[in-house]
Structure formats: structure tokens, C-alpha cells
Design an enzyme around this catalytic site. Structure first.
Site, PDB file in Angstrom:
ATOM      1  N   LYS A 281       0.843  -1.203   0.000  1.00 22.82           N
ATOM      2  CA  LYS A 281       0.000   0.000   0.000  1.00 22.82           C
ATOM      3  C   LYS A 281       0.873   1.245   0.000  1.00 22.82           C
ATOM      4  CE  LYS A 281      -3.892  -2.179   0.259  1.00 22.82           C
ATOM      5  NZ  LYS A 281      -4.691  -2.289  -0.937  1.00 22.82           N
ATOM      6  N   CYS A 282       0.258   2.342  -0.387  1.00 21.38           N
ATOM      7  CA  CYS A 282       0.923   3.644  -0.396  1.00 21.38           C
ATOM      8  C   CYS A 282       1.510   3.896   0.987  1.00 21.38           C
ATOM      9  CB  CYS A 282      -0.107   4.711  -0.747  1.00 21.38           C
ATOM     10  SG  CYS A 282       0.555   6.367  -0.827  1.00 21.38           S
ATOM     11  N   PRO A 283       2.717   4.352   1.086  1.00 25.52           N
ATOM     12  CA  PRO A 283       3.613   4.888   0.057  1.00 25.52           C
ATOM     13  C   PRO A 283       4.687   3.891  -0.399  1.00 25.52           C
ATOM     14  CG  PRO A 283       4.467   5.544   2.175  1.00 25.52           C
ATOM     15  CD  PRO A 283       3.231   4.690   2.441  1.00 25.52           C
TER      16      PRO A 283
ATOM     17  N   ASP B 167      -1.552  -1.283  -5.914  1.00 31.63           N
ATOM     18  CA  ASP B 167      -2.189  -0.156  -5.226  1.00 31.63           C
ATOM     19  C   ASP B 167      -2.648   0.874  -6.257  1.00 31.63           C
ATOM     20  OD1 ASP B 167      -3.029   1.630  -3.234  1.00 31.63           O
ATOM     21  OD2 ASP B 167      -1.064   2.573  -3.139  1.00 31.63           O
TER      22      ASP B 167
END
Length: 77
Positions: free
Chosen positions: A15-17, A42
Site C-alpha cells: 500500500k501507499c507509500p 495499489d
């Protein structure tokens, strides 16, 4: 197009980042002109990776998606 990929980053499931962080770490180790492939699932990577490439002066050569996997081919500045 077909590119000679020097390094592939598998950020699928991250997932981000994390996709951007992994791409950034890998890019630091590349020589100018080398090619990086980033694969991510993502959805945020659709804006994050192109923005990161632009902000760092690297060249986004190609971006594609297939079966929920986003692929970015980036040339190191």
C-alpha cells in the site's frame, strides 16, 4: 515498446507509500540511463509513480495495467 529492464521492483500487495519508496530506493542504485520496472497493485500508484518520476527528473517511458497490476517503466535520469 520493448525495453531492456535493468531492475524490477515487485510492489504488488504493498500500500501507499511503499511502491514509491521501493522505486526510489532502487533508482538510487541505478546508473543514468538504466531502466526500472515497477509493478504495483495499489491504485494510488497510478498518480504516485508518475508524480515521483517527474519530481525526481526521471523519465516515465510507459505505464500499463493488466488484471489489476500496474506496470511502470522508468528511465533513470
Amino acid at each position: 515498446m520493448n525495453y531492456q529492464i535493468d531492475v524490477t521492483i515487485d510492489a504488488k500487495g504493498q500500500k501507499c507509500p511503499m511502491p514509491v519508496l521501493l522505486a526510489s530506493r532502487a533508482a538510487r542504485k541505478l546508473e543514468s540511463g538504466q531502466i526500472l520496472l515497477v509493478e504495483a497493485t495499489d491504485g494510488g500508484s497510478r498518480t504516485d509513480i508518475p508524480s515521483w518520476a517527474k519530481d525526481t527528473g526521471n523519465e516515465l517511458l510507459e505505464r500499463t495495467s493488466e488484471d489489476g497490476v500496474y506496470r511502470y517503466i522508468i528511465r533513470k535520469k
